[in-house]
Design an enzyme around this catalytic site. Structure first.
Site, PDB file in Angstrom:
ATOM      1  N   ARG A 194       0.823  -1.223   0.000  1.00 56.09           N
ATOM      2  CA  ARG A 194       0.000   0.000   0.000  1.00 56.09           C
ATOM      3  C   ARG A 194       0.850   1.264   0.000  1.00 56.09           C
ATOM      4  O   ARG A 194       0.578   2.205  -0.750  1.00 56.09           O
ATOM      5  CB  ARG A 194      -0.963   0.012   1.184  1.00 56.09           C
ATOM      6  N   ASN A 207      -6.149  -2.694   2.092  1.00 50.96           N
ATOM      7  CA  ASN A 207      -6.158  -4.151   2.189  1.00 50.96           C
ATOM      8  C   ASN A 207      -7.595  -4.640   2.295  1.00 50.96           C
ATOM      9  O   ASN A 207      -8.430  -3.985   2.930  1.00 50.96           O
ATOM     10  CB  ASN A 207      -5.398  -4.616   3.427  1.00 50.96           C
TER      11      ASN A 207
END
Length: 88
Positions: A18, A36
């Site tokens: 990320r 996520n």
């Protein structure tokens, strides 16, 4: 302007995916977000100039060094005027 909703499958959580995605998107001038999912995938929205979005999409197929990307699913959507890039 182009907007893509993306899911990335593989070893993509717990490897800095990320944060690396956000850095890549910001360098390319792409807005949107990344997060996520409970099932182990990463979900992202990328919005910006077509060439910039394509650049980030190409990167998503590899991810950061510790990631092992198995699949990238891309769905084109109508732009929604995202202003910045967020890690959720």
């Amino acid at each position: 302007m182009r907007r893509c909703y993306v899911t990335v499958t593989g070893r993509v959580q717990g490897v800095g995916f990320r944060m690396a995605c956000a850095a890549r998107a910001e360098r390319a001038g792409v807005a949107g977000w990344v997060r996520n999912l409970p099932d182990g995938r990463v979900e992202a929205v990328l919005e910006g100039e077509e060439t910039a979005v394509d650049q980030v999409l190409r990167w998503l197929h590899e991810g950061p060094p510790a990631a092992r990307v198995q699949d990238v699913d891309v769905r084109v959507e109508d732009p929604r005027a995202e202003q910045d890039f967020q890690v959720r």
